[in-house]
Design a protein around this motif. Structure first.
Motif, PDB file in Angstrom:
ATOM      1  N   ARG A  94     -51.227 -65.489 -26.572  1.00 43.04           N
ATOM      2  CA  ARG A  94     -52.148 -64.454 -26.832  1.00 43.04           C
ATOM      3  C   ARG A  94     -53.360 -64.940 -26.582  1.00 43.04           C
ATOM      4  NH1 ARG A  94     -53.861 -60.424 -31.496  1.00 43.04           N
ATOM      5  NH2 ARG A  94     -54.798 -58.572 -30.352  1.00 43.04           N
ATOM      6  N   LYS A  95     -53.928 -65.855 -27.391  1.00 49.73           N
ATOM      7  CA  LYS A  95     -55.336 -66.308 -27.135  1.00 49.73           C
ATOM      8  C   LYS A  95     -55.639 -66.820 -25.727  1.00 49.73           C
ATOM      9  CE  LYS A  95     -56.585 -68.985 -30.421  1.00 49.73           C
ATOM     10  NZ  LYS A  95     -56.709 -70.102 -31.593  1.00 49.73           N
ATOM     11  N   ALA A  96     -54.619 -67.387 -24.959  1.00 52.44           N
ATOM     12  CA  ALA A  96     -54.776 -67.971 -23.743  1.00 52.44           C
ATOM     13  C   ALA A  96     -54.930 -66.636 -22.703  1.00 52.44           C
ATOM     14  CB  ALA A  96     -53.790 -68.870 -23.243  1.00 52.44           C
ATOM     15  N   ASP A  97     -54.344 -65.507 -23.102  1.00 49.30           N
ATOM     16  CA  ASP A  97     -54.344 -64.231 -22.238  1.00 49.30           C
ATOM     17  C   ASP A  97     -53.116 -64.685 -21.229  1.00 49.30           C
ATOM     18  OD1 ASP A  97     -55.097 -61.615 -22.007  1.00 49.30           O
ATOM     19  OD2 ASP A  97     -56.185 -62.189 -20.204  1.00 49.30           O
ATOM     20  N   ALA A  98     -52.446 -65.306 -21.519  1.00 41.71           N
ATOM     21  CA  ALA A  98     -51.387 -65.619 -20.482  1.00 41.71           C
ATOM     22  C   ALA A  98     -50.443 -64.492 -20.296  1.00 41.71           C
ATOM     23  CB  ALA A  98     -50.365 -66.834 -21.179  1.00 41.71           C
ATOM     24  N   ASP A 152     -36.048 -65.427 -14.871  1.00 42.27           N
ATOM     25  CA  ASP A 152     -37.180 -65.033 -15.361  1.00 42.27           C
ATOM     26  C   ASP A 152     -37.093 -65.059 -17.197  1.00 42.27           C
ATOM     27  OD1 ASP A 152     -38.349 -64.081 -12.938  1.00 42.27           O
ATOM     28  OD2 ASP A 152     -37.252 -62.273 -13.257  1.00 42.27           O
ATOM     29  N   ARG A 153     -36.226 -66.003 -17.575  1.00 46.39           N
ATOM     30  CA  ARG A 153     -36.129 -66.264 -18.798  1.00 46.39           C
ATOM     31  C   ARG A 153     -36.771 -67.644 -19.010  1.00 46.39           C
ATOM     32  NH1 ARG A 153     -29.935 -64.154 -18.645  1.00 46.39           N
ATOM     33  NH2 ARG A 153     -30.165 -62.071 -18.835  1.00 46.39           N
ATOM     34  N   LEU A 154     -37.869 -67.692 -19.650  1.00 46.92           N
ATOM     35  CA  LEU A 154     -38.728 -68.902 -19.657  1.00 46.92           C
ATOM     36  C   LEU A 154     -38.553 -69.201 -21.037  1.00 46.92           C
ATOM     37  CD1 LEU A 154     -41.639 -67.672 -17.307  1.00 46.92           C
ATOM     38  CD2 LEU A 154     -39.310 -68.749 -16.609  1.00 46.92           C
ATOM     39  N   LEU A 155     -38.780 -70.692 -21.449  1.00 45.00           N
ATOM     40  CA  LEU A 155     -38.768 -71.432 -22.660  1.00 45.00           C
ATOM     41  C   LEU A 155     -39.785 -72.168 -22.685  1.00 45.00           C
ATOM     42  CD1 LEU A 155     -34.865 -72.083 -22.511  1.00 45.00           C
ATOM     43  CD2 LEU A 155     -35.643 -70.487 -24.066  1.00 45.00           C
ATOM     44  N   ILE A 156     -40.454 -72.257 -23.826  1.00 38.13           N
ATOM     45  CA  ILE A 156     -41.591 -73.172 -24.180  1.00 38.13           C
ATOM     46  C   ILE A 156     -41.410 -73.868 -25.554  1.00 38.13           C
ATOM     47  CG2 ILE A 156     -43.474 -71.327 -24.637  1.00 38.13           C
ATOM     48  CD1 ILE A 156     -45.434 -73.354 -23.343  1.00 38.13           C
ATOM     49  N   GLY A 157     -41.722 -74.974 -25.675  1.00 34.47           N
ATOM     50  CA  GLY A 157     -41.766 -75.379 -27.128  1.00 34.47           C
ATOM     51  C   GLY A 157     -42.423 -76.742 -27.141  1.00 34.47           C
ATOM     52  N   TRP A 182     -43.774 -79.808 -24.645  1.00 32.89           N
ATOM     53  CA  TRP A 182     -44.883 -80.755 -24.595  1.00 32.89           C
ATOM     54  C   TRP A 182     -44.685 -81.593 -25.919  1.00 32.89           C
ATOM     55  CZ3 TRP A 182     -48.537 -81.339 -28.586  1.00 32.89           C
ATOM     56  CH2 TRP A 182     -49.485 -82.152 -28.406  1.00 32.89           C
ATOM     57  N   ASP A 183     -45.111 -82.919 -25.493  1.00 33.62           N
ATOM     58  CA  ASP A 183     -44.935 -83.919 -26.685  1.00 33.62           C
ATOM     59  C   ASP A 183     -43.485 -83.959 -27.472  1.00 33.62           C
ATOM     60  OD1 ASP A 183     -46.106 -86.040 -27.949  1.00 33.62           O
ATOM     61  OD2 ASP A 183     -46.855 -84.929 -29.633  1.00 33.62           O
ATOM     62  N   ALA A 184     -42.591 -83.801 -26.796  1.00 32.03           N
ATOM     63  CA  ALA A 184     -41.195 -83.644 -27.532  1.00 32.03           C
ATOM     64  C   ALA A 184     -40.345 -85.059 -27.524  1.00 32.03           C
ATOM     65  CB  ALA A 184     -40.390 -82.486 -26.837  1.00 32.03           C
ATOM     66  N   PRO A 185     -39.504 -85.264 -28.515  1.00 30.92           N
ATOM     67  CA  PRO A 185     -38.674 -86.434 -28.531  1.00 30.92           C
ATOM     68  C   PRO A 185     -37.513 -86.508 -27.706  1.00 30.92           C
ATOM     69  CG  PRO A 185     -38.428 -85.053 -30.399  1.00 30.92           C
ATOM     70  CD  PRO A 185     -39.554 -84.432 -29.745  1.00 30.92           C
ATOM     71  N   LEU A 186     -37.625 -86.332 -26.425  1.00 32.48           N
ATOM     72  CA  LEU A 186     -36.656 -85.955 -25.517  1.00 32.48           C
ATOM     73  C   LEU A 186     -35.822 -86.881 -25.337  1.00 32.48           C
ATOM     74  CD1 LEU A 186     -38.873 -84.192 -22.666  1.00 32.48           C
ATOM     75  CD2 LEU A 186     -37.444 -83.028 -24.304  1.00 32.48           C
ATOM     76  N   MET A 187     -35.780 -88.244 -25.718  1.00 31.76           N
ATOM     77  CA  MET A 187     -35.013 -89.282 -25.592  1.00 31.76           C
ATOM     78  C   MET A 187     -34.225 -89.480 -26.982  1.00 31.76           C
ATOM     79  SD  MET A 187     -35.243 -90.213 -22.453  1.00 31.76           S
ATOM     80  CE  MET A 187     -34.146 -91.248 -22.293  1.00 31.76           C
ATOM     81  N   SER A 270     -53.851 -76.855 -30.937  1.00 31.70           N
ATOM     82  CA  SER A 270     -54.864 -77.988 -30.437  1.00 31.70           C
ATOM     83  C   SER A 270     -55.497 -77.756 -29.213  1.00 31.70           C
ATOM     84  CB  SER A 270     -54.096 -79.243 -30.705  1.00 31.70           C
ATOM     85  OG  SER A 270     -53.081 -79.272 -29.964  1.00 31.70           O
ATOM     86  N   GLY A 271     -54.713 -76.969 -28.451  1.00 34.15           N
ATOM     87  CA  GLY A 271     -55.547 -76.662 -27.014  1.00 34.15           C
ATOM     88  C   GLY A 271     -54.776 -76.950 -25.979  1.00 34.15           C
ATOM     89  N   TRP A 272     -53.395 -77.480 -26.290  1.00 34.19           N
ATOM     90  CA  TRP A 272     -52.732 -77.896 -25.192  1.00 34.19           C
ATOM     91  C   TRP A 272     -51.772 -76.698 -24.442  1.00 34.19           C
ATOM     92  CZ3 TRP A 272     -47.471 -76.574 -25.060  1.00 34.19           C
ATOM     93  CH2 TRP A 272     -46.857 -76.314 -26.353  1.00 34.19           C
ATOM     94  N   VAL A 273     -51.659 -75.582 -25.239  1.00 28.65           N
ATOM     95  CA  VAL A 273     -50.873 -74.215 -24.696  1.00 28.65           C
ATOM     96  C   VAL A 273     -51.512 -73.930 -23.124  1.00 28.65           C
ATOM     97  CG1 VAL A 273     -50.201 -72.105 -25.032  1.00 28.65           C
ATOM     98  CG2 VAL A 273     -49.715 -73.951 -26.775  1.00 28.65           C
TER      99      VAL A 273
END
Length: 287
Positions: A94-98, A152-157, A182-187, A270-273
């Protein structure tokens, strides 16, 4: 009541109730209730998938166009609740007005245990992936003008919810459209369960089918056609994981967005979103 919140309530009341599977008839939905401070509508949902009621928050574009449908962005929390130690992801959207800039319905939800977006080996009240697919998505698509199209079903974390977003997409690429981590332990694999994941899955064997690094070679063929469906970004704590997962995707010729220079504190706020959303939601023909 502000106009957008009134719209949230009217839309939810005017559309038909969700059609849940017969064997999950215990799903009970209360709401929506307007939260003017956050600009969202809130549902309280009780279901067999979780041990306690879940809060689901919905953020709509400020202007809802008649006869128009919208993509849905599912913002996956890092903690059990909404907000807390690592911040509030939907509030950052919301803050990013996305929701206005990209024409999105934003959704987040709470859990009664640490979410890793899988299922426990024996405890049926820890079925987080099924809760999203069988309860959250039907609730949104039956009550709001979501397109209902899988793409159109999008996921973010981020962090564990970034791991979860990628896992959800790779496990069910015909149901979800795209995922951003973003910054996830994907391995991380079932051999090294950490940060509450062992408690979530119960056993390494139960976790194994949810591991993104294992799923990539299994699902690569489903992701090679069309625009990139994975956005892999970093970093703070997990830059090595992000880089290695990017290399794994390249090995299996999976198109994806990648930027491991997106460096911020390991926190929703922190600003990455905003930067991540610009990369994730860019039109396919954008430079």
């Amino acid at each position: 009541m502000k106009p957008i919140l009134a719209c949230l309530i009217v839309l939810a009341a005017s559309l038909p109730p969700s059609a849940f599977a017969d064997d999950e008839a215990e799903v009970h939905i209360e709401g929506p209730v307007a939260n003017p401070d956050k600009g969202v509508a809130t549902f309280t949902v009780t279901s067999p998938y979780l041990g306690q009621p879940s809060t689901i928050e919905v953020l709509l574009p400020d202007t809802i166009e008649a006869d128009h449908t919208y993509r849905t962005l599912y913002v996956l929390p890092v903690e059990g609740g909404i907000g807390g130690q690592f911040g509030d992801g939907l509030a950052e959207v919301r803050k990013a007005d996305a929701h206005n800039r990209h024409g999105l319905i934003g959704v987040t939800m709470s859990f009664d245990s640490v979410p890793w977006y899988g299922a426990h080996a024996t405890d049926e009240t820890k079925r987080h992936a099924a809760f999203i697919k069988e309860v959250v998505v039907p609730l949104i698509e039956s009550r709001y003008p979501a397109t209902g199209n899988p793409e159109d079903r999008l996921l973010i974390g981020f962090s564990k919810s970034g791991w979860g977003a990628v896992s959800l997409l790779l496990r069910d690429p015909d149901f979800f459209g795209a995922a951003c981590a973003w910054d996830a332990p994907l391995m991380m694999t079932e051999a090294e369960l950490r940060w509450g994941s062992r408690h979530h899955f119960g056993t390494p064997e139960q976790a194994a089918p949810y591991v993104p690094a294992t799923l990539v070679p299994q699902r690569a063929a489903a992701l090679t056609d069309g625009p990139p469906r994975l956005t892999i970004l970093g970093k703070d704590l997990f830059g090595r994981h992000v880089r290695q997962f990017h290399e794994l995707l390249n090995t299996h010729h999976v198109p994806h967005h990648y930027n491991n220079d997106l460096t911020f504190k390991h926190h929703w706020e922190s600003g990455w979103v905003p930067e991540a959303l610009e990369i994730f939601l860019a039109e396919p023909d954008s430079p």
